[in-house]
Design a protein around this motif. Structure first.
Motif, mmCIF file in Angstrom:
data_model
loop_
_atom_site.group_PDB
_atom_site.id
_atom_site.type_symbol
_atom_site.label_atom_id
_atom_site.label_comp_id
_atom_site.label_asym_id
_atom_site.label_seq_id
_atom_site.Cartn_x
_atom_site.Cartn_y
_atom_site.Cartn_z
ATOM 1 N N GLU A 233 -22.854 1.222 1.175
ATOM 2 C CA GLU A 233 -21.775 1.276 0.195
ATOM 3 C C GLU A 233 -22.226 0.826 -1.188
ATOM 4 O OE1 GLU A 233 -17.033 0.044 -0.097
ATOM 5 O OE2 GLU A 233 -18.282 -0.627 1.586
ATOM 6 N N LYS A 234 -23.299 0.061 -1.254
ATOM 7 C CA LYS A 234 -23.825 -0.383 -2.540
ATOM 8 C C LYS A 234 -24.208 0.798 -3.417
ATOM 9 C CE LYS A 234 -27.335 -3.473 -4.459
ATOM 10 N NZ LYS A 234 -28.422 -4.434 -4.118
ATOM 11 N N TYR A 235 -24.737 1.857 -2.785
ATOM 12 C CA TYR A 235 -25.186 3.039 -3.509
ATOM 13 C C TYR A 235 -24.202 4.201 -3.385
ATOM 14 C CZ TYR A 235 -29.380 0.241 -2.826
ATOM 15 O OH TYR A 235 -30.271 -0.807 -2.779
ATOM 16 N N PHE A 236 -23.490 4.238 -2.262
ATOM 17 C CA PHE A 236 -22.541 5.322 -1.995
ATOM 18 C C PHE A 236 -21.162 4.731 -1.690
ATOM 19 C CE2 PHE A 236 -26.663 7.221 -1.130
ATOM 20 C CZ PHE A 236 -26.557 8.488 -1.674
ATOM 21 N N PRO A 237 -20.514 4.148 -2.694
ATOM 22 C CA PRO A 237 -19.183 3.586 -2.460
ATOM 23 C C PRO A 237 -18.162 4.682 -2.189
ATOM 24 C CG PRO A 237 -19.691 3.599 -4.802
ATOM 25 C CD PRO A 237 -20.946 4.025 -4.105
ATOM 26 N N LYS A 238 -17.104 4.316 -1.519
ATOM 27 C CA LYS A 238 -16.019 5.273 -1.312
ATOM 28 C C LYS A 238 -15.314 5.483 -2.639
ATOM 29 C CE LYS A 238 -11.885 6.231 1.403
ATOM 30 N NZ LYS A 238 -10.952 5.752 2.450
ATOM 31 N N LEU A 239 -15.258 6.733 -3.093
ATOM 32 C CA LEU A 239 -14.719 7.041 -4.415
ATOM 33 C C LEU A 239 -13.378 7.752 -4.298
ATOM 34 C CD1 LEU A 239 -17.986 8.298 -6.178
ATOM 35 C CD2 LEU A 239 -16.949 6.015 -6.285
ATOM 36 N N GLU A 240 -12.391 7.220 -4.973
ATOM 37 C CA GLU A 240 -11.087 7.863 -5.048
ATOM 38 C C GLU A 240 -11.113 8.898 -6.168
ATOM 39 O OE1 GLU A 240 -8.833 7.243 -2.844
ATOM 40 O OE2 GLU A 240 -9.879 5.542 -1.915
ATOM 41 N N GLU A 241 -10.113 9.759 -6.173
ATOM 42 C CA GLU A 241 -10.002 10.738 -7.250
ATOM 43 C C GLU A 241 -9.780 10.016 -8.578
ATOM 44 O OE1 GLU A 241 -7.179 13.792 -6.433
ATOM 45 O OE2 GLU A 241 -8.244 14.520 -4.652
#
Length: 423
Positions: free
Chosen positions: A229-237
């Protein structure tokens, strides 16, 4: 009587010759497939095909900002200085100038406060880089690698470069465009020493895709896999713009970025605007452009003039094709003021793309490239308005002028066209 000295055989000459021949023929062995489109649709109906065949996916709900010229560096430096976790940059070019010092300083400062800084620079394109800046960044903790440096394992692929321009900050903000890291891009396109270029700044789910593209070449060169998650966090619109990404690594077939360009040309129904500094289309693309004219499409192409471009021989090679295009109704404009370095296509004021991909064999068959497609009328209109402004610095090339150009010009055009794969 002295014996005649026997000439010594220098084994290095045939070795160097053999290695050179291997490198030169690596690209010659690639099969060049034809583009034969089965099916016909406008850009809206073509979208699932355009995304699917280029091995992409539509990322919904992004915020996209268009950045022209040196404004790109202003925003990039702001984001680098405020980074908390990571800064990832991949670039073909790192040359010289004050902007290089500013970026190196910002990266070094971020690394010194604990931010993970990964910098991937192409070995060929960064050959002019100041060694003191390398030392400054490395001493601060930046991880700097060169893509495919000169070593035995790379001998057969030294001509295969990364031409991508990507920056990803904290896995949440990303940049893609045509800017190299050099003083030529730091101005406002005001003269031949300060070039015109366009980039995008993205927030939203498409950033995850762009982070993955950066990781591809980082993993190849280092073996390190940035994961979690440090590099690929969950991204909202973050907005309302749909985006899709095409990126290419050479593999002998039609590349995803080439397919993207070709499909977009064939989907145009009213207007097709192309800005590209190196425009050397294959016959398939020329035929598609002529077919677009027959459909009633207003087709316009903007390139730098041979007097302005950094590689005049490439532009002369382009001139070889212009007659066929001009005769069939394609309008060609040459910028007389500065090198227009954008790689932009705008279709029917509905869809557009921005990236690193030139319209030539090198980008389609040899380089690693990236282009972002944007499904949004407002973005298309912003890019179109910039295109119209650039027309003020252009001279339209007319068929009669092309047909009556001096014989020396014709000879140079033909010679450069024959040697186009080596330019």
């Amino acid at each position: 009587m002295r014996k005649k000295a026997r000439a010594r055989f220098d084994w290095r000459l045939p070795l160097i010759g053999s290695l050179g021949f291997l490198l030169w023929t690596t690209n010659r062995r690639r099969r060049k497939p034809n583009f034969d489109l089965s099916g016909n649709a406008d850009i809206e109906a073509m979208m699932p095909t355009l995304v699917g065949i280029t091995e992409g996916a539509v990322d919904h709900g992004n915020r996209i900002d268009i950045l022209q010229n040196g404004r790109f560096f202003d925003r990039l430096l702001e984001d680098v200085r405020s980074a908390r976790e990571s800064v990832h940059i991949e670039s073909y070019i790192w040359w010289t100038g004050e902007i290089c010092e500013r970026i190196a300083g910002a990266l070094a400062q971020s690394a010194s406060r604990g931010v993970e800084v990964r910098l991937m620079l192409d070995y060929s394109g960064s050959s002019r880089m100041d060694g003191s800046l390398k030392s400054k960044m490395k001493d601060a903790g930046c991880m700097l690698r060169q893509f495919r440096p000169l070593r035995a394992s790379n001998i057969g692929r030294m001509n295969l470069r990364t031409h991508r321009k990507i920056a990803v900050i904290d896995g949440r903000v990303a940049y893609v465009g045509g800017h190299g890291i050099a003083e030529q891009w730091a101005g406002d396109g005001q003269d031949r020493d300060h070039w015109r270029d366009t980039a995008i700044r993205a927030e939203g789910p498409v950033v995850t895709t762009l982070q993955g593209v950066f990781c591809e070449n980082w993993i190849e060169e280092t073996g390190e896999v940035p994961a979690g998650e440090k590099y690929f966090p969950k991204l909202e619109e973050s907005g309302r713009i749909d985006a899709h990404v095409a990126y290419a690594s050479p593999r002998g077939s039609l590349s995803s970025v080439q397919l993207l360009y070709y499909l977009a040309i064939n989907a145009a129904r009213r207007e097709l605007l192309i800005q590209n500094p190196y425009f050397l289309p294959h016959e398939d693309a020329i035929d598609s452009l002529k077919e677009a004219i027959k459909r009633g499409v207003d087709v316009q192409i903007m390139v730098p003039s041979a007097a302005i471009i950094d590689s005049a021989l490439v532009q002369h090679a382009s001139h070889h094709h212009f007659g066929d295009l001009l005769k069939n109704g394609v309008r060609v404009f040459e910028n007389q003021k500065t090198l227009t370095h954008q790689k932009i296509m705008i279709v029917d004021r509905m869809w557009s793309c921005v990236g690193s991909t030139n319209f030539d064999d090198r980008s389609f068959e040899l380089n690693d490239e990236i282009t972002v497609g944007l499904i949004d009328r407002d973005i298309a209109n912003q890019l179109r308005e910039a295109y119209v402004r650039d027309l003020n610095d252009c001279k339209e090339m007319l068929f009669d002028e092309w047909r009556t150009r001096p014989w020396r010009h014709r000879l140079l055009d033909a010679g450069c066209f024959l040697a186009r794969r080596e330019l």
